[in-house]
Enzyme design. Structure first.
Site, PDB file in Angstrom:
ATOM      1  CE  LYS A 117      -4.399  -1.373   1.274  1.00  0.00           C
ATOM      2  NZ  LYS A 117      -5.460  -1.300   2.448  1.00  0.00           N
ATOM      3  CE  LYS A 199      -5.346  -8.185  -2.053  1.00  0.00           C
ATOM      4  NZ  LYS A 199      -5.454  -7.903  -0.709  1.00  0.00           N
ATOM      5  CE  LYS A 202     -11.151  -0.662  -2.202  1.00  0.00           C
ATOM      6  NZ  LYS A 202     -10.162  -1.340  -2.003  1.00  0.00           N
TER       7      LYS A 202
HETATM    8  P1  TYM Z   1     -10.228  -6.690   3.115  1.00  0.00           P
HETATM    9  O1  TYM Z   1     -11.161  -5.757   3.566  1.00  0.00           O
HETATM   10  O2  TYM Z   1      -9.210  -6.482   2.452  1.00  0.00           O
HETATM   11  O3  TYM Z   1     -10.809  -8.279   2.739  1.00  0.00           O
HETATM   12  C1  TYM Z   1     -11.755  -8.900   3.406  1.00  0.00           C
HETATM   13  C2  TYM Z   1     -11.662 -10.390   3.586  1.00  0.00           C
HETATM   14  O4  TYM Z   1     -11.771 -10.764   2.224  1.00  0.00           O
HETATM   15  C3  TYM Z   1     -10.595 -11.618   1.857  1.00  0.00           C
HETATM   16  N1  TYM Z   1      -9.993 -11.234   0.568  1.00  0.00           N
HETATM   17  C4  TYM Z   1     -10.118 -12.183  -0.397  1.00  0.00           C
HETATM   18  N2  TYM Z   1     -10.072 -13.499  -0.389  1.00  0.00           N
HETATM   19  C5  TYM Z   1      -9.727 -14.286  -1.655  1.00  0.00           C
HETATM   20  N3  TYM Z   1      -9.392 -13.740  -2.743  1.00  0.00           N
HETATM   21  C6  TYM Z   1      -9.300 -12.231  -2.676  1.00  0.00           C
HETATM   22  N4  TYM Z   1      -9.081 -11.680  -3.848  1.00  0.00           N
HETATM   23  C7  TYM Z   1      -9.554 -11.616  -1.576  1.00  0.00           C
HETATM   24  N5  TYM Z   1      -9.556 -10.238  -1.346  1.00  0.00           N
HETATM   25  C8  TYM Z   1      -9.924  -9.966   0.022  1.00  0.00           C
HETATM   26  C9  TYM Z   1      -9.576 -10.952   2.817  1.00  0.00           C
HETATM   27  O5  TYM Z   1      -8.543 -11.888   3.218  1.00  0.00           O
HETATM   28  C10 TYM Z   1     -10.400 -10.814   4.129  1.00  0.00           C
HETATM   29  O6  TYM Z   1     -10.549 -12.099   4.914  1.00  0.00           O
HETATM   30  N6  TYM Z   1      -7.399  -6.222   7.394  1.00  0.00           N
HETATM   31  C11 TYM Z   1      -8.546  -6.522   6.828  1.00  0.00           C
HETATM   32  C12 TYM Z   1      -9.855  -6.276   7.531  1.00  0.00           C
HETATM   33  C13 TYM Z   1      -9.787  -6.448   8.784  1.00  0.00           C
HETATM   34  C14 TYM Z   1      -9.956  -7.896   9.549  1.00  0.00           C
HETATM   35  C15 TYM Z   1      -9.773  -7.213  11.029  1.00  0.00           C
HETATM   36  C16 TYM Z   1     -10.022  -9.254   9.190  1.00  0.00           C
HETATM   37  C17 TYM Z   1      -9.477  -5.557   9.864  1.00  0.00           C
HETATM   38  N7  TYM Z   1      -9.615  -6.071  11.064  1.00  0.00           N
HETATM   39  C18 TYM Z   1      -9.816  -8.261  12.141  1.00  0.00           C
HETATM   40  C19 TYM Z   1     -10.239 -10.137  10.324  1.00  0.00           C
HETATM   41  C20 TYM Z   1     -10.040  -9.587  11.719  1.00  0.00           C
HETATM   42  C21 TYM Z   1      -8.701  -6.274   5.302  1.00  0.00           C
HETATM   43  O7  TYM Z   1      -8.168  -5.382   4.851  1.00  0.00           O
HETATM   44  O8  TYM Z   1      -9.499  -7.113   4.691  1.00  0.00           O
END
Ligand code: TYM
Length: 335
Positions: A117, A199, A202
């Site tokens: 990022k 991956k 968006k």
């Molecule tokens: P975030 O918002 O980027 O994504 C949310 C969830 O979706 C999964 N994910 C994917 N899985 C498979 N293929 C993909 N292309 C893909 N893109 C996203 C992510 O692995 C995630 O499970 N930091 C975290 C949000 C967060 C969180 C937490 C998660 C904040 N606090 C506490 C668990 C526990 C994040 O940015 O996920």
């Protein structure tokens, strides 16, 4: 939530930084739905995490409500799962500060998401982007969960959470439960349809299938999915040689439950011209009821607000218990 004392606990979150997509669904939400009978479940919208990158305030507000509608439409019943917005529970920010003081600069520097990022947002490498995993550790540890169901890209953040918790526990005794990441066998890493090496995200909308996409848009995206130059158009699983096809097979397999061998047999001799629209079709049918239900729910703002209010209350009850314990252990004077 009768009998919940004996159930193991799950917690996870998604940033409302954009519309939910197929990666979020297959990598995360699909594994959350239907677990409510066996686990005590907490799922939230990580709105505090989103501001590490600049957000349009009106959009963030709108997405925070839309995302709740989509969670529910994906099968997360608010009666059986605690659904809430991160910023509604102040304990997240409070514990995050404490944990900042138990997290090392060096370990944060090694986080791949930070490196990623900060290279994408060179004009705004703020301290929040750097300490993001500490807030995530606070999100998790407050609820003392057994499992954190996430996609593969978040595994490193769950691991640093464990390290922080272990460090804290080694000083103060067993304050935090050490959580396990819970990563699905298929669907844990969905790649972009136009960028099979990256991956799905968006930030590349043409290769990203959003939960709220119309069927014709989904069909178009799958027809244009990048495969490879194999002149035979042979459908078989080879992540190295055929990453685009492997990704489509992964999507197809995660949704239908079919094995790769079964898929290879099904499309034997049929070519990509048949295979790609077929994957599109199962995705369309999987997402159709979700989109329709989310569209219905989004019109009922009073209901969604009520879910958020109740969710925050239930979440805060657990979170504050942990926070009080932490404050006491570290020596904050309490009356
Ligand atoms: P975030 O918002 O980027 O994504 C949310 C969830 O979706 C999964 N994910 C994917 N899985 C498979 N293929 C993909 N292309 C893909 N893109 C996203 C992510 O692995 C995630 O499970 N930091 C975290 C949000 C967060 C969180 C937490 C998660 C904040 N606090 C506490 C668990 C526990 C994040 O940015 O996920």
């Amino acid at each position: 939530m009768e009998g919940q004392e004996t159930k193991k606990r799950m917690l996870s979150g998604i940033q409302p930084s954009g519309d939910l997509h197929l990666g979020n669904y297959l990598g995360a939400i699909k594994n959350w739905a239907d677990r409510a009978e066996d686990y005590e479940c907490y799922y939230f919208m990580a709105d505090m995490h989103t501001i590490t990158v600049r957000q349009e305030p009106a959009d963030l507000r709108k997405r925070s409500l839309n995302q709740l509608a989509q969670y529910i439409a994906c099968g997360l019943d608010p009666e059986k799962n605690v659904l809430f917005l991160q910023s509604h529970v102040p304990a997240h920010a409070q514990l995050s500060w404490v944990l900042n003081c138990y997290t090392m600069f060096g370990e944060l520097s090694r986080m791949t998401q930070f490196k990623d990022k900060s290279s994408k947002h060179k004009d705004n490498i703020n301290a929040g982007l750097f300490t993001y995993p500490v807030l995530m550790a606070a999100d998790i540890l407050l609820y003392q969960p057994d499992y954190v169901p996430v996609g593969e890209d978040q595994k490193q953040h769950v691991e640093i959470t464990r390290d922080i918790a272990q460090r804290f526990n080694s000083i103060y005794g067993d304050v935090f439960k050490i959580p396990e990441p819970f990563i699905a066998k298929t669907g844990a890493r969905i790649y972009g349809l136009t960028t099979p090496g990256d991956k799905m995200s968006k930030s590349i909308p043409e290769g990203c299938v959003f939960l709220m996409d119309k069927p014709e848009d989904i069909a178009r995206k799958f027809k244009r999915a990048i495969t490879d130059s194999d002149s035979e158009h042979c459908v078989y699983f080879d992540r190295e040689k055929k990453p685009g096809v492997a990704n489509l097979m992964n999507i197809y397999s995660t949704i239908t439950g079919k094995t790769y061998e079964e898929i290879e047999k099904e499309f034997d001799g049929k070519g990509y011209g048949v295979f790609k629209p077929a994957v599109g079709e199962v995705v369309i049918e999987q997402l159709r009821p979700i989109r329709e239900e989310a569209e219905r729910l989004i019109k009922d703002k009073a209901y969604l607000n009520d879910v958020y209010l109740q969710g925050a209350e239930r979440a805060a009850y657990i979170a504050n218990k942990t926070l009080r314990k932490v404050y006491k252990k570290i020596g904050f004077y309490q009356i």
